[in-house]
Design a protein around this motif. Structure first.
Motif, PDB file in Angstrom:
ATOM      1  N   ALA A   1       0.851  -1.197   0.000  1.00 54.06           N
ATOM      2  CA  ALA A   1       0.000   0.000   0.000  1.00 54.06           C
ATOM      3  C   ALA A   1       0.886   1.247   0.000  1.00 54.06           C
ATOM      4  O   ALA A   1       0.486   2.298   0.494  1.00 54.06           O
ATOM      5  N   ALA A   2       2.097   1.096  -0.532  1.00 54.86           N
ATOM      6  CA  ALA A   2       3.037   2.215  -0.691  1.00 54.86           C
ATOM      7  C   ALA A   2       3.218   2.978   0.627  1.00 54.86           C
ATOM      8  O   ALA A   2       3.452   2.364   1.652  1.00 54.86           O
ATOM      9  N   CYS A   3       3.053   4.296   0.576  1.00 53.57           N
ATOM     10  CA  CYS A   3       3.333   5.101   1.776  1.00 53.57           C
ATOM     11  C   CYS A   3       2.332   4.840   2.897  1.00 53.57           C
ATOM     12  O   CYS A   3       2.591   5.166   4.053  1.00 53.57           O
ATOM     13  N   SER A   4       1.182   4.263   2.551  1.00 56.55           N
ATOM     14  CA  SER A   4       0.205   3.892   3.584  1.00 56.55           C
ATOM     15  C   SER A   4       0.446   2.464   4.074  1.00 56.55           C
ATOM     16  O   SER A   4      -0.365   1.925   4.842  1.00 56.55           O
ATOM     17  N   GLY A   5       1.518   1.858   3.631  1.00 57.16           N
ATOM     18  CA  GLY A   5       1.780   0.442   3.924  1.00 57.16           C
ATOM     19  C   GLY A   5       1.800   0.127   5.408  1.00 57.16           C
ATOM     20  O   GLY A   5       1.291  -0.919   5.826  1.00 57.16           O
ATOM     21  N   PHE A   6       2.375   1.031   6.208  1.00 59.96           N
ATOM     22  CA  PHE A   6       2.440   0.723   7.637  1.00 59.96           C
ATOM     23  C   PHE A   6       1.062   0.837   8.279  1.00 59.96           C
ATOM     24  O   PHE A   6       0.648  -0.053   9.032  1.00 59.96           O
ATOM     25  N   ILE A   7       0.323   1.902   7.986  1.00 56.27           N
ATOM     26  CA  ILE A   7      -0.989   2.029   8.667  1.00 56.27           C
ATOM     27  C   ILE A   7      -1.976   0.977   8.149  1.00 56.27           C
ATOM     28  O   ILE A   7      -2.807   0.490   8.899  1.00 56.27           O
ATOM     29  N   PHE A   8      -1.866   0.598   6.871  1.00 57.81           N
ATOM     30  CA  PHE A   8      -2.726  -0.485   6.360  1.00 57.81           C
ATOM     31  C   PHE A   8      -2.351  -1.803   7.053  1.00 57.81           C
ATOM     32  O   PHE A   8      -3.219  -2.609   7.387  1.00 57.81           O
ATOM     33  N   SER A   9      -1.061  -2.020   7.262  1.00 59.44           N
ATOM     34  CA  SER A   9      -0.610  -3.261   7.923  1.00 59.44           C
ATOM     35  C   SER A   9      -1.053  -3.285   9.381  1.00 59.44           C
ATOM     36  O   SER A   9      -1.464  -4.323   9.914  1.00 59.44           O
ATOM     37  N   LEU A  10      -0.965  -2.115  10.014  1.00 58.04           N
ATOM     38  CA  LEU A  10      -1.388  -2.005  11.419  1.00 58.04           C
ATOM     39  C   LEU A  10      -2.882  -2.314  11.543  1.00 58.04           C
ATOM     40  O   LEU A  10      -3.316  -3.016  12.463  1.00 58.04           O
ATOM     41  N   GLU A  11      -3.648  -1.798  10.594  1.00 57.81           N
ATOM     42  CA  GLU A  11      -5.103  -2.035  10.585  1.00 57.81           C
ATOM     43  C   GLU A  11      -5.400  -3.522  10.404  1.00 57.81           C
ATOM     44  O   GLU A  11      -6.264  -4.083  11.078  1.00 57.81           O
ATOM     45  N   THR A  12      -4.659  -4.159   9.498  1.00 56.47           N
ATOM     46  CA  THR A  12      -4.833  -5.599   9.249  1.00 56.47           C
ATOM     47  C   THR A  12      -4.490  -6.388  10.515  1.00 56.47           C
ATOM     48  O   THR A  12      -5.223  -7.292  10.927  1.00 56.47           O
ATOM     49  N   ALA A  13      -3.377  -6.016  11.133  1.00 50.42           N
ATOM     50  CA  ALA A  13      -2.939  -6.706  12.353  1.00 50.42           C
ATOM     51  C   ALA A  13      -3.950  -6.496  13.484  1.00 50.42           C
ATOM     52  O   ALA A  13      -4.251  -7.432  14.241  1.00 50.42           O
ATOM     53  N   ALA A  14      -4.499  -5.287  13.584  1.00 50.69           N
ATOM     54  CA  ALA A  14      -5.487  -5.011  14.643  1.00 50.69           C
ATOM     55  C   ALA A  14      -6.711  -5.903  14.446  1.00 50.69           C
ATOM     56  O   ALA A  14      -7.308  -6.383  15.419  1.00 50.69           O
ATOM     57  N   GLY A  15      -7.080  -6.150  13.185  1.00 52.16           N
ATOM     58  CA  GLY A  15      -8.203  -7.048  12.891  1.00 52.16           C
ATOM     59  C   GLY A  15      -7.891  -8.482  13.330  1.00 52.16           C
ATOM     60  O   GLY A  15      -8.761  -9.184  13.847  1.00 52.16           O
ATOM     61  N   LEU A  16      -6.653  -8.898  13.132  1.00 51.65           N
ATOM     62  CA  LEU A  16      -6.258 -10.254  13.543  1.00 51.65           C
ATOM     63  C   LEU A  16      -6.263 -10.383  15.075  1.00 51.65           C
ATOM     64  O   LEU A  16      -6.636 -11.415  15.624  1.00 51.65           O
ATOM     65  N   ILE A  17      -5.855  -9.307  15.741  1.00 55.16           N
ATOM     66  CA  ILE A  17      -5.895  -9.306  17.217  1.00 55.16           C
ATOM     67  C   ILE A  17      -7.360  -9.358  17.678  1.00 55.16           C
ATOM     68  O   ILE A  17      -7.708 -10.097  18.601  1.00 55.16           O
ATOM     69  N   ALA A  18      -8.209  -8.580  16.996  1.00 55.43           N
ATOM     70  CA  ALA A  18      -9.635  -8.550  17.373  1.00 55.43           C
ATOM     71  C   ALA A  18     -10.269  -9.930  17.230  1.00 55.43           C
ATOM     72  O   ALA A  18     -11.197 -10.275  17.963  1.00 55.43           O
ATOM     73  N   SER A  19      -9.765 -10.723  16.298  1.00 53.60           N
ATOM     74  CA  SER A  19     -10.311 -12.072  16.086  1.00 53.60           C
ATOM     75  C   SER A  19     -10.007 -12.990  17.268  1.00 53.60           C
ATOM     76  O   SER A  19     -10.565 -14.084  17.363  1.00 53.60           O
ATOM     77  N   GLU A  20      -9.113 -12.541  18.138  1.00 60.93           N
ATOM     78  CA  GLU A  20      -8.663 -13.276  19.328  1.00 60.93           C
ATOM     79  C   GLU A  20      -7.928 -14.567  18.983  1.00 60.93           C
ATOM     80  O   GLU A  20      -7.699 -15.414  19.830  1.00 60.93           O
ATOM     81  N   LYS A  21      -7.519 -14.688  17.706  1.00 58.46           N
ATOM     82  CA  LYS A  21      -6.706 -15.847  17.313  1.00 58.46           C
ATOM     83  C   LYS A  21      -5.216 -15.505  17.338  1.00 58.46           C
ATOM     84  O   LYS A  21      -4.369 -16.358  17.097  1.00 58.46           O
ATOM     85  N   HIS A  22      -4.903 -14.224  17.552  1.00 59.37           N
ATOM     86  CA  HIS A  22      -3.510 -13.778  17.538  1.00 59.37           C
ATOM     87  C   HIS A  22      -3.215 -12.949  18.785  1.00 59.37           C
ATOM     88  O   HIS A  22      -4.008 -12.082  19.151  1.00 59.37           O
ATOM     89  N   GLN A  23      -2.045 -13.211  19.381  1.00 62.85           N
ATOM     90  CA  GLN A  23      -1.662 -12.492  20.595  1.00 62.85           C
ATOM     91  C   GLN A  23      -0.503 -11.521  20.353  1.00 62.85           C
ATOM     92  O   GLN A  23      -0.413 -10.494  21.013  1.00 62.85           O
ATOM     93  N   LYS A  24       0.386 -11.894  19.460  1.00 63.45           N
ATOM     94  CA  LYS A  24       1.568 -11.050  19.214  1.00 63.45           C
ATOM     95  C   LYS A  24       1.824 -10.979  17.713  1.00 63.45           C
ATOM     96  O   LYS A  24       2.096 -11.994  17.071  1.00 63.45           O
ATOM     97  N   ILE A  25       1.735  -9.768  17.195  1.00 63.91           N
ATOM     98  CA  ILE A  25       1.967  -9.587  15.757  1.00 63.91           C
ATOM     99  C   ILE A  25       3.064  -8.556  15.562  1.00 63.91           C
ATOM    100  O   ILE A  25       3.038  -7.469  16.166  1.00 63.91           O
ATOM    101  N   LEU A  26       4.003  -8.908  14.721  1.00 66.90           N
ATOM    102  CA  LEU A  26       5.070  -7.971  14.373  1.00 66.90           C
ATOM    103  C   LEU A  26       4.650  -7.247  13.095  1.00 66.90           C
ATOM    104  O   LEU A  26       4.383  -7.894  12.076  1.00 66.90           O
ATOM    105  N   VAL A  27       4.543  -5.928  13.196  1.00 66.86           N
ATOM    106  CA  VAL A  27       4.146  -5.139  12.030  1.00 66.86           C
ATOM    107  C   VAL A  27       5.344  -4.282  11.625  1.00 66.86           C
ATOM    108  O   VAL A  27       5.837  -3.474  12.413  1.00 66.86           O
TER     109      VAL A  27
END
Ligand code: UT7
Length: 331
Positions: free
Chosen positions: A112-138
């Motif tokens: 996602a180019a210059c938005s790559g980090f915030i898009f990745s953070l958003e994706t990771a936050a969704g994975l955390i919300a699913s409660e299937k993930h505890q630690k994600i490296l973004v």
């Protein structure tokens, strides 16, 4: 009620080699005064010959592992925002996973180019919300010097290399990512792109002769869209949370041009102390700008528990967005 994600650690890596405006003056028709006044950039970093995006990500990841003391086996996923992966495949995330020995993590890159980090953070936050993930490296990082045309003065002066990373974990507290807003407008694709090397124009002698493997940008159009996009996203997220600029401790915008940052900050009514600006030293590292800025802010003790932090980015795609965070305990 889903689980909220919080940033528990942050780190960054900048290559050692510094490329100054004065050095660029010797190779391309530009000058220090123009670059500083039009962009705010004085120098940028350039990777060593044996370094690529994965090296900067690995270095950032290792710092996080060291300072938190986590067992790498606990990392559930690795997401890397980048448009300059070491190679098309395997992903840079897979290279980082292997290097740090995070054998239980699944890993992928996000473009996602210059938005790559915030898009990745958003994706990771969704994975955390699913409660299937505890630690994600973004991770967010780019080796922009690998796609710059050093004969094109309108682009080669703007970018540099760098990366940063955060560890994202669930929280039961008031801290963490409060809200986010993400956009894409693919009609902006032709304004900022790299035409060659993909399936449309696979690398051939001709594509290289035509310099299609370099970044192309319509600077003025991107500028106008960036000012509008960053400010709109930031204003929307503040207003829908009943906040205004004065409630923010810190605004960390994507570092593409100091004039874009100033215009966004002015629209939000922010003071100088509320805005993180490192473009003078670091230039535009694409997906690296926000995690590098965040890591520098933490190192400089600019954030305390309870502070409100706003991230905002705009980049190729077009992609843009904003992330509102209540700062927690972060190493
Ligand atoms: O992170 C991804 C998103 N990217 C961005 O957000 C970048 C957005 N765009 C920008 O930051 C700005 O548009 C630039 C910094 C790229 C350009 O600044 P500008 O004020 O929009 O300049 P311009 O393109 O309107 O060019 C003004 C003049 C031109 O000369 P003429 O036509 O007026 O004679 C350019 O040829 O400046 C000239 N110019 C340069 N002169 C010296 C362009 N680049 C250079 C240079 N050195 N490096």
């Amino acid at each position: 009620m889903t689980k909220r994600a919080t940033i528990s650690a942050v780190a960054h890596y900048l290559p050692e080699r510094i490329l100054t405006n004065a050095e660029l003056e010797k190779t391309v028709d530009t000058n220090d005064e123009w670059i500083r006044s039009r962009t705010g950039i004085a120098e940028r970093r350039v990777v060593a010959e044996d370094e690529a995006t994965s090296h900067m990500g690995i270095n950032s990841a290792r710092q996080i592992i060291e300072k938190t003391g986590i067992d790498v086996a606990e990392i559930d996923a690795i997401i890397v925002g980048t448009v300059t992966p070491d190679m098309f495949f395997p992903s840079t995330a897979a290279l980082i996973q292997d290097a740090i020995g995070a054998t239980n993590a699944w890993a992928f890159d996000l473009n996602a180019a210059c938005s790559g980090f915030i898009f990745s953070l958003e994706t990771a936050a969704g994975l955390i919300a699913s409660e299937k993930h505890q630690k994600i490296l973004v991770v967010g990082g780019d080796t922009m010097t690998s796609v710059l045309d050093y004969e094109d003065r309108t682009t080669c002066i703007l970018f540099g290399d760098g990366a940063g990373a955060v560890l994202l974990e669930p929280t039961d507290g008031e801290d963490g990512i409060i809200d986010s807003i993400m956009f894409t407008d693919g009609s902006g694709g032709k304004r900022l792109f790299m035409p060659g090397g993909g399936s449309r124009h696979p690398a051939t002698r001709e594509t290289v002769d035509q310099r299609l493997h370099y970044l192309k940008q319509d600077g003025r159009e991107v500028y106008k869209s960036a000012v509008r996009g960053m400010a709109d996203a930031a204003e929307t997220i503040l207003s829908r949370n009943g906040l205004s600029g004065k409630d923010l401790k810190l605004f960390i915008p994507h570092q593409a041009n100091k004039r874009i940052i100033d215009a966004s900050a002015e629209k939000l009514g922010l003071s100088e102390e509320q805005v993180l600006i490192n473009i003078e030293r670091v230039a535009n590292t694409t997906a690296g700008t926000i995690p590098i800025g965040l890591s520098e802010a933490v190192a400089d003790e600019r954030l305390e528990e309870g502070d409100l932090l706003l991230l905002s980015a705009f980049g190729a795609g077009f992609t843009w967005g904003a992330t509102l965070i209540r700062w927690g305990q972060c190493q």
